[in-house]
Design an enzyme around this catalytic site. Structure first.
Site, PDB file in Angstrom:
ATOM      1  N   SER A  28      -2.660   8.379 -14.307  1.00  0.00           N
ATOM      2  CA  SER A  28      -2.289   7.167 -15.029  1.00  0.00           C
ATOM      3  C   SER A  28      -2.841   5.901 -14.374  1.00  0.00           C
ATOM      4  CB  SER A  28      -0.761   7.084 -15.133  1.00  0.00           C
ATOM      5  OG  SER A  28      -0.360   5.881 -15.742  1.00  0.00           O
ATOM      6  N   GLN A  29      -2.566   5.702 -13.074  1.00  0.00           N
ATOM      7  CA  GLN A  29      -3.046   4.498 -12.401  1.00  0.00           C
ATOM      8  C   GLN A  29      -4.551   4.531 -12.175  1.00  0.00           C
ATOM      9  OE1 GLN A  29      -1.915   1.566 -11.590  1.00  0.00           O
ATOM     10  NE2 GLN A  29       0.245   1.832 -12.107  1.00  0.00           N
ATOM     11  N   SER A  54      -9.731  16.496 -15.325  1.00  0.00           N
ATOM     12  CA  SER A  54      -9.978  15.086 -15.657  1.00  0.00           C
ATOM     13  C   SER A  54     -11.461  14.736 -15.661  1.00  0.00           C
ATOM     14  CB  SER A  54      -9.261  14.174 -14.660  1.00  0.00           C
ATOM     15  OG  SER A  54      -7.863  14.335 -14.745  1.00  0.00           O
ATOM     16  N   HIS A 109       0.400   2.604  -3.107  1.00  0.00           N
ATOM     17  CA  HIS A 109       1.754   2.769  -2.570  1.00  0.00           C
ATOM     18  C   HIS A 109       1.601   2.994  -1.074  1.00  0.00           C
ATOM     19  CE1 HIS A 109       5.859   3.839  -2.034  1.00  0.00           C
ATOM     20  NE2 HIS A 109       5.755   5.139  -2.199  1.00  0.00           N
ATOM     21  N   GLY A 135       0.602   2.900 -15.313  1.00  0.00           N
ATOM     22  CA  GLY A 135      -0.804   2.784 -15.656  1.00  0.00           C
ATOM     23  C   GLY A 135      -1.066   2.353 -17.084  1.00  0.00           C
ATOM     24  N   ASP A 192      10.451   0.218  -2.455  1.00  0.00           N
ATOM     25  CA  ASP A 192      10.113   1.068  -3.597  1.00  0.00           C
ATOM     26  C   ASP A 192      10.960   2.341  -3.594  1.00  0.00           C
ATOM     27  OD1 ASP A 192       8.057   1.592  -5.857  1.00  0.00           O
ATOM     28  OD2 ASP A 192       7.975   3.428  -4.662  1.00  0.00           O
ATOM     29  N   GLU A 232      22.312   3.133 -25.553  1.00  0.00           N
ATOM     30  CA  GLU A 232      22.293   1.669 -25.532  1.00  0.00           C
ATOM     31  C   GLU A 232      21.806   1.093 -24.206  1.00  0.00           C
ATOM     32  OE1 GLU A 232      25.500  -0.460 -27.213  1.00  0.00           O
ATOM     33  OE2 GLU A 232      25.944   1.072 -28.712  1.00  0.00           O
TER      34      GLU A 232
END
Length: 345
Positions: A28-29, A54, A109, A135, A192, A232
């Site tokens: 993703s990133q 990939s 990170h 990402g 984090d 909710e």
């Protein structure tokens, strides 16, 4: 305390113009940042292991794809966009042997550097650029002409240009449009992990299940318990995200706001804060990272068992059934599946 925020004029990506930027990993990133940098006219290559699924995706998007070691040899800046659990072996086998003087290692990170699962040599710059968004948001905001905020940090700076490179990368992925904030590897890593464990993921999922179980155990309908304790949640979180806590309270009913201020501190009380403080110390000391690395290295048996058990909780079954009736969720799922199909084609 005054906080320095860097914007576009202070984070030009021109210093990267004549450099080769290697993105190691294309999740993703990795994918989002590689595309944003490429769209800004920078030279980006992608490093992947030989049988990575990939590879075709990256090639179809116009990237030159190399084996990881070759990409590292060719690049000036190397972005490790791999999971924390895989990073140590990828680094040891395919990156460390090819780190010449003057290169820059970039992380999204601080875990690997702070907890020393990766130990960079003293002759390379070591920097962090951490967009504060997933990402797909880094990419979608860039396409929209905007950006997500990012953190930068410097761990090693033998060239004297580490901060310049960090700001340029953050500018290149679009984060300077929103704001760039300086931190340290330690601070980014600890905060984090703490946020994930005690509030955003661990704390929130446990709170939701506890609320659901309390209502169901008292004889109330699981459907009502799901709506009130999970469904909710997004609406309230969105208000907090857009307006802050006070803005959220101003946007809900007076009854809900009074219940918030009069009851919330009774639930999340001093005993909870004490356990949060204890978990913060476990993170700071390395106890959590050692436990996680040991778990991963031994096949993640406990982790997998807990995830399987948690997936059988009644809130998951009732939630799946109720979400199937929500047209906007189903439409979003179909759009994502169609987008994946187009990418595969």
């Amino acid at each position: 305390m005054a906080v320095k925020i860097y914007h576009t004029q202070e984070a030009p990506f021109a210093p990267l113009k004549k450099k080769t930027l290697a993105v190691i990993g294309f999740g993703s990133q990795g994918r989002a940042q590689a595309l944003n940098l490429k769209d800004n006219g920078l030279h980006v290559i992608v490093g992947l292991y030989p049988k990575s699924p990939s590879r075709k995706t990256a090639k179809d998007l116009g990237f030159e794809v190399m084996d990881t070691a070759a990409a590292v040899r060719s690049a000036d800046v190397i972005f490790l966009a791999t999971p924390d659990t895989a990073m140590a072996s990828v680094y040891a086998n395919d990156i460390a042997p090819h780190l010449q003087k003057g290169k820059t290692l970039l992380f999204a990170h601080g875990f690997a550097v702070h907890f020393k699962t990766v130990r960079p040599p003293q002759h390379v710059d070591v920097i962090l650029v951490a967009p504060k968004g997933p990402g797909h948001t880094v990419r979608s905001q860039f396409i929209a002409g905007m950006g997500v905020p990012a953190l930068i940090a410097i761990d090693q700076n033998p060239t004297g240009k580490a901060k310049q490179t960090a700001l340029a990368w953050a500018g290149g992925i679009g984060s300077a449009r929103a704001g760039i904030f300086e931190t340290s590897f330690r601070e980014e890593t600890v905060t984090d992990l703490f946020g994930e464990q005690c509030v955003l993921c661990g704390g929130m999922s446990a709170l939701v299940k506890a609320g659901f179980d309390t209502l169901v155990d008292a004889g109330y309908s699981p459907v009502m318990a799901y709506f009130e304790c999970l469904h909710e949640l997004k609406f309230v979180a969105d208000l907090m995200h857009e307006k802050g806590i006070s803005g959220m309270r101003a946007s809900i009913s007076e009854t809900a706001a009074y219940g918030d201020v009069s009851v919330g501190s009774k639930i999340i009380d001093a005993s909870v804060r004490k356990r949060m403080a204890a978990q913060l110390k476990a993170i700071e000391s390395g106890q959590f990272s050692n436990e996680w690395i040991h778990e991963w290295d031994h096949g993640s048996k406990h982790f997998k068992a807990v995830r399987h058990s948690e997936a059988l909780h009644p809130i998951e079954k009732i939630g799946e059934r109720l979400r199937s009736t929500m047209s906007w969720i189903q439409s979003s799922k179909r759009e994502k599946e169609e987008t994946k199909g187009k990418k595969r084609r």
